[in-house]
Design a protein around this motif. Structure first.
Motif, short mmCIF file in Angstrom:
data_model
loop_
_atom_site.label_atom_id
_atom_site.label_comp_id
_atom_site.label_asym_id
_atom_site.label_seq_id
_atom_site.Cartn_x
_atom_site.Cartn_y
_atom_site.Cartn_z
N LEU A 1 0.84 -1.20 0.00
CA LEU A 1 0.00 0.00 0.00
C LEU A 1 0.87 1.25 0.00
O LEU A 1 1.77 1.38 0.84
CB LEU A 1 -0.91 0.03 1.23
N PRO A 2 0.64 2.20 -0.92
CA PRO A 2 1.43 3.44 -0.96
C PRO A 2 0.93 4.43 0.10
O PRO A 2 0.30 5.43 -0.22
CB PRO A 2 1.20 3.95 -2.38
N LEU A 3 1.22 4.16 1.38
CA LEU A 3 0.63 4.93 2.47
C LEU A 3 1.04 6.40 2.43
O LEU A 3 0.22 7.29 2.67
CB LEU A 3 1.01 4.30 3.81
N THR A 4 2.32 6.66 2.15
CA THR A 4 2.77 8.06 2.09
C THR A 4 2.05 8.80 0.98
O THR A 4 1.61 9.95 1.16
CB THR A 4 4.29 8.12 1.86
N ALA A 5 1.89 8.16 -0.15
CA ALA A 5 1.20 8.79 -1.28
C ALA A 5 -0.27 9.02 -0.95
O ALA A 5 -0.85 10.06 -1.30
CB ALA A 5 1.34 7.92 -2.53
N LEU A 6 -0.90 8.06 -0.26
CA LEU A 6 -2.31 8.22 0.11
C LEU A 6 -2.49 9.38 1.09
O LEU A 6 -3.43 10.16 0.97
CB LEU A 6 -2.83 6.92 0.72
N ARG A 7 -1.59 9.47 2.07
CA ARG A 7 -1.68 10.58 3.04
C ARG A 7 -1.47 11.91 2.33
O ARG A 7 -2.16 12.90 2.62
CB ARG A 7 -0.64 10.38 4.13
N SER B 1 3.79 16.75 -5.47
CA SER B 1 3.47 16.39 -6.85
C SER B 1 4.02 15.00 -7.18
O SER B 1 3.35 14.19 -7.86
CB SER B 1 4.08 17.42 -7.81
N HIS B 2 5.22 14.69 -6.70
CA HIS B 2 5.82 13.37 -6.95
C HIS B 2 4.96 12.25 -6.36
O HIS B 2 4.72 11.23 -7.01
CB HIS B 2 7.23 13.33 -6.36
N GLN B 3 4.49 12.45 -5.11
CA GLN B 3 3.67 11.42 -4.45
C GLN B 3 2.33 11.24 -5.16
O GLN B 3 1.83 10.11 -5.29
CB GLN B 3 3.47 11.77 -2.98
N ILE B 4 1.76 12.33 -5.63
CA ILE B 4 0.48 12.23 -6.35
C ILE B 4 0.67 11.46 -7.66
O ILE B 4 -0.13 10.57 -8.01
CB ILE B 4 -0.10 13.63 -6.64
N LYS B 5 1.74 11.79 -8.40
CA LYS B 5 2.00 11.08 -9.65
C LYS B 5 2.28 9.59 -9.39
O LYS B 5 1.87 8.73 -10.17
CB LYS B 5 3.19 11.72 -10.37
N ARG B 6 2.98 9.31 -8.28
CA ARG B 6 3.24 7.92 -7.91
C ARG B 6 1.93 7.17 -7.67
O ARG B 6 1.76 6.03 -8.11
CB ARG B 6 4.12 7.89 -6.67
N LEU B 7 0.99 7.82 -6.97
CA LEU B 7 -0.29 7.18 -6.68
C LEU B 7 -1.10 7.00 -7.96
O LEU B 7 -1.75 5.97 -8.16
CB LEU B 7 -1.07 8.02 -5.66
N GLU B 8 -1.08 8.01 -8.83
CA GLU B 8 -1.81 7.90 -10.10
C GLU B 8 -1.25 6.76 -10.95
O GLU B 8 -2.00 6.02 -11.59
CB GLU B 8 -1.71 9.23 -10.85
N HIS C 1 0.28 4.11 -9.77
CA HIS C 1 -0.07 2.87 -9.07
C HIS C 1 -1.50 2.44 -9.41
O HIS C 1 -1.78 1.25 -9.61
CB HIS C 1 0.08 3.09 -7.57
N LEU C 2 -2.41 3.42 -9.52
CA LEU C 2 -3.82 3.12 -9.77
C LEU C 2 -4.16 3.08 -11.25
O LEU C 2 -5.19 2.52 -11.64
CB LEU C 2 -4.70 4.18 -9.08
N GLY C 3 -3.32 3.75 -12.05
CA GLY C 3 -3.67 3.86 -13.47
C GLY C 3 -4.82 4.82 -13.70
O GLY C 3 -5.59 4.65 -14.65
N LEU C 4 -4.95 5.81 -12.84
CA LEU C 4 -6.05 6.76 -12.91
C LEU C 4 -5.52 8.19 -12.75
O LEU C 4 -4.52 8.42 -12.07
CB LEU C 4 -7.08 6.50 -11.80
N LEU C 5 -6.21 9.14 -13.37
CA LEU C 5 -5.90 10.55 -13.17
C LEU C 5 -6.73 11.05 -11.99
O LEU C 5 -7.96 11.05 -12.06
CB LEU C 5 -6.23 11.35 -14.44
N LEU C 6 -6.07 11.47 -10.93
CA LEU C 6 -6.78 11.89 -9.71
C LEU C 6 -7.02 13.38 -9.67
O LEU C 6 -7.97 13.84 -9.02
CB LEU C 6 -5.97 11.45 -8.48
N PHE C 7 -6.17 14.16 -10.32
CA PHE C 7 -6.32 15.61 -10.36
C PHE C 7 -6.32 16.09 -11.80
O PHE C 7 -5.57 15.58 -12.64
CB PHE C 7 -5.17 16.32 -9.62
N GLN C 8 -7.14 17.07 -12.09
CA GLN C 8 -7.10 17.77 -13.36
C GLN C 8 -6.26 19.02 -13.17
O GLN C 8 -6.55 19.85 -12.30
CB GLN C 8 -8.51 18.13 -13.82
N ARG C 9 -5.20 19.15 -13.95
CA ARG C 9 -4.26 20.24 -13.78
C ARG C 9 -4.49 21.32 -14.83
O ARG C 9 -4.77 21.03 -15.99
CB ARG C 9 -2.82 19.70 -13.87
#
Length: 297
Positions: free
Chosen positions: A8-14, A40-47, A49-57
């Motif tokens: 689980l990417p806990l740091t990225a989730l937090r 930004s690095h952690q968000i991209k890592r989570l995206e 990991h999930l294969g999903l775009l979580l934020f619209q920039r």
């Protein structure tokens, strides 16, 4: 199962929860004490990991995508449950603190004068009162246990204890008599702000009372704080259009009295509101019971 948890990417989730809750990477970096680039690095890592775009920039900043909204609700609730579980493991003496948010006017004119009674009854509970004009989102900000607020459109996602129905009337010093029609009339004005669009001002009250002529001879004295306006009215500087909730102590002490009390401008419902489930916490339960008792005194 342990292998699944280890991945689980806990740091990225937090980091994601913080950025989603606060509405931006910079705000999240301030809260987490890291650089915006690290967020930004952690968000991209989570995206990834999930294969999903979580934020619209965009040039204006970032906004949660539909998938990001769904994930935020789940992660936020999960972290809140984890925080609550950790809190329940702490010794009771470490948990006897209650943090609430309300307006400066309600705090100074209603809550604080009564709070000494709570401290005498519950000396083991520390109450932190933080004031401000903005409505705190209790769903997003878990640093607050309780909010005392004037509600026009209650949030269905919160539990509540109705406290006081608010209306606005005119109050004068004891013995005040209306001056002759050819003499000026001092009226104290406060900018009553309502998110509901309800208008609370002298023209509306005068129209309801049939006193439109008051506006023609009025000398307005403007105050930006309810407390100051009530002090000025008690000192005899003019009549004040005030909330029955905020003026209650001044009336009880004989400093002010209602005039034409039958003419009222309906306003909000003061309530105590909290996240469902938090009422089981001992400090909050004690405070809510005390508030309920204050309504009967």
């Amino acid at each position: 199962m342990s292998t699944v948890f280890a991945k689980l990417p806990l740091t990225a989730l937090r980091t994601f929860e913080s950025a989603a809750r606060l509405g931006g990477f910079k705000a999240a970096s301030d809260e987490l004490a890291v650089t915006p680039a690290a967020v930004s690095h952690q968000i991209k890592r989570l995206e990834s990991h999930l294969g999903l775009l979580l934020f619209q920039r965009s040039a204006q900043g970032v906004m949660l995508s539909e998938a990001g909204e769904r994930l935020y609700r789940q992660v936020h609730q999960g972290l809140a449950d984890l925080q609550r579980s950790l809190g329940e493991l702490q010794p009771p003496c470490d948990r006897q603190q209650l943090t609430l948010t309300t307006t400066a006017a309600f705090a100074s004119l209603w809550l604080i004068p009564r709070l000494g009674d709570f401290h005498r009854r519950h000396a083991d509970i520390q109450v932190r009162v933080l004031t401000g004009s903005e409505v705190v989102d209790l769903q997003r900000d878990h640093s607050f246990d309780l909010a005392l607020r004037a509600e026009f459109n209650p949030d269905p996602g919160l539990q509540r204890l109705p406290l006081l129905a608010e209306y606005f009337s005119v109050y004068t010093p004891p013995g005040w008599q209306e001056p002759p029609a050819d003499q000026p009339l001092s009226l104290l004005a406060v900018p009553w702000v309502s998110v509901s669009g309800v208008i609370i001002d002298w023209p509306r009250w005068c129209a309801l009372a049939g006193c439109e002529d008051w506006l023609q001879r009025a000398r307005f004295h403007h105050y930006d704080d309810e407390h100051y306006a009530l002090q000025a009215a008690a000192a005899g500087y003019g009549l004040v259009l005030a909330s029955n909730v905020l003026v209650a102590d001044s009336v009880r002490q004989g400093l002010l009295q209602p005039w034409r009390e039958d003419v009222r401008l309906a306003a909000a419902q003061y309530s105590a509101v909290w996240l469902p489930g938090r009422q089981r916490e001992p400090a909050l339960r004690a405070f809510l019971d005390w508030l309920q008792g204050q309504l009967n005194t």
